[in-house]
Design a protein around this motif. Structure first.
Motif, PDB file in Angstrom:
ATOM      1  N   ILE A 175       0.866  -1.183   0.000  1.00 41.18           N
ATOM      2  CA  ILE A 175       0.000   0.000   0.000  1.00 41.18           C
ATOM      3  C   ILE A 175       0.900   1.230   0.000  1.00 41.18           C
ATOM      4  O   ILE A 175       1.864   1.303   0.771  1.00 41.18           O
ATOM      5  N   GLY A 176       0.569   2.208  -0.851  1.00 44.91           N
ATOM      6  CA  GLY A 176       1.424   3.375  -0.997  1.00 44.91           C
ATOM      7  C   GLY A 176       0.969   4.599  -0.234  1.00 44.91           C
ATOM      8  O   GLY A 176       1.776   5.416   0.192  1.00 44.91           O
ATOM      9  N   TYR A 177      -0.359   4.757  -0.093  1.00 46.70           N
ATOM     10  CA  TYR A 177      -0.887   5.971   0.548  1.00 46.70           C
ATOM     11  C   TYR A 177      -2.251   5.661   1.153  1.00 46.70           C
ATOM     12  O   TYR A 177      -3.050   4.926   0.576  1.00 46.70           O
ATOM     13  N   LEU A 178      -2.491   6.229   2.319  1.00 47.19           N
ATOM     14  CA  LEU A 178      -3.797   6.118   2.977  1.00 47.19           C
ATOM     15  C   LEU A 178      -4.178   7.475   3.535  1.00 47.19           C
ATOM     16  O   LEU A 178      -3.336   8.188   4.098  1.00 47.19           O
ATOM     17  N   GLY A 179      -5.434   7.841   3.408  1.00 47.51           N
ATOM     18  CA  GLY A 179      -5.930   9.071   4.013  1.00 47.51           C
ATOM     19  C   GLY A 179      -7.425   8.955   4.261  1.00 47.51           C
ATOM     20  O   GLY A 179      -8.063   7.981   3.845  1.00 47.51           O
ATOM     21  N   PHE A 180      -7.967   9.949   4.946  1.00 48.59           N
ATOM     22  CA  PHE A 180      -9.390   9.942   5.271  1.00 48.59           C
ATOM     23  C   PHE A 180      -9.986  11.308   4.998  1.00 48.59           C
ATOM     24  O   PHE A 180      -9.334  12.334   5.199  1.00 48.59           O
ATOM     25  N   LYS A 181     -11.232  11.303   4.548  1.00 54.10           N
ATOM     26  CA  LYS A 181     -11.977  12.548   4.436  1.00 54.10           C
ATOM     27  C   LYS A 181     -13.158  12.482   5.393  1.00 54.10           C
ATOM     28  O   LYS A 181     -13.738  11.423   5.611  1.00 54.10           O
ATOM     29  N   GLY A 182     -13.488  13.630   5.977  1.00 52.61           N
ATOM     30  CA  GLY A 182     -14.605  13.664   6.899  1.00 52.61           C
ATOM     31  C   GLY A 182     -14.639  14.991   7.629  1.00 52.61           C
ATOM     32  O   GLY A 182     -14.088  15.990   7.173  1.00 52.61           O
TER      33      GLY A 182
END
Length: 222
Positions: A175-182
């Motif tokens: 996995i290269g990138y993880l993020g969250f929106k909220g």
């Protein structure tokens, strides 16, 4: 008047606006990216081949989301288990993930809300808050934005991600990138103290007559 209008919306400005709008298609509004609410130092990842790699891909700035390093890679088998605490309560709207287009790209992702006690055996048995199939990336793919069921993710203080398998029956998941929106929801006591301080701030009273002596509270219509 028309000359002024022309000045505001000249061809140069218009061209610039078009380019700007196009880039906004993928770039999340800064206030909706929950980057600063992640407690990076408390992120734990089980079965990562390099220590702290899970935290490192979360800490990548948005502009470096497609960079090859750092990358999270599983170790003994294809499964990864990440626990990510937030600095307060968040309402999660979507998960952002980028993986290189290889057979090691993750497929089944199970998400658990507000649990800090999950190990691999529990992750396989517990009913997840939500299960997502991560789309298979092809060359040229950018970040996938995977919508979360909003009703399930109110008042989230932590999220646990269980990457169960990948697209190629590979032993390694990458996995290269993880993020969250909220939306970030301050803890209950915070807004109260902020409101009190605002009411007690003398500069707020300057333009308001007759406020003193009622505790600084303004009723609607006064």
């Amino acid at each position: 008047m028309s000359g002024h209008h022309h000045h505001d919306h000249g061809p140069g400005g218009h061209c610039h606006d078009e380019g700007h709008d196009h880039s906004d298609d993928i770039t999340p509004a800064l206030q909706s990216l929950l980057y600063s609410q992640i407690q990076f130092e408390m992120v734990s990842t089980l079965n990562e081949s390099v220590s702290r790699a899970g935290a490192a891909i979360l800490q990548k700035p948005w502009t470096e989301r497609l960079s090859e390093q750092p990358e999270l890679e599983s170790d003994a088998d294809e499964q990864l288990l990440m626990h990510i605490p937030f600095a307060g309560q968040v309402k999660l709207h979507s998960l952002l993930i980028y993986t290189a287009p290889t057979p090691s790209a993750p497929k089944t992702l199970k998400l658990f809300k507000n649990r800090n006690d999950i190990d691999f055996s529990m992750a396989s048995d517990l009913k997840p808050t939500q299960t997502i199939e991560v789309p298979q990336p092809v060359p040229g793919t950018d970040v996938f934005e995977l919508p979360l069921s909003r009703a399930s993710w109110n008042a989230t203080t932590s999220i646990t991600l269980f990457f169960e398998d990948n697209w190629g029956d590979e032993e390694i998941t990458k996995i290269g990138y993880l993020g969250f929106k909220g939306q970030f929801m301050a803890l209950n006591r915070e807004p109260v103290s902020v409101m009190y301080e605002a009411a007690a701030n003398p500069s707020d009273h300057v333009a308001i007559q007759g406020v003193h002596g009622i505790g600084g509270r303004i009723m609607p219509g006064q």
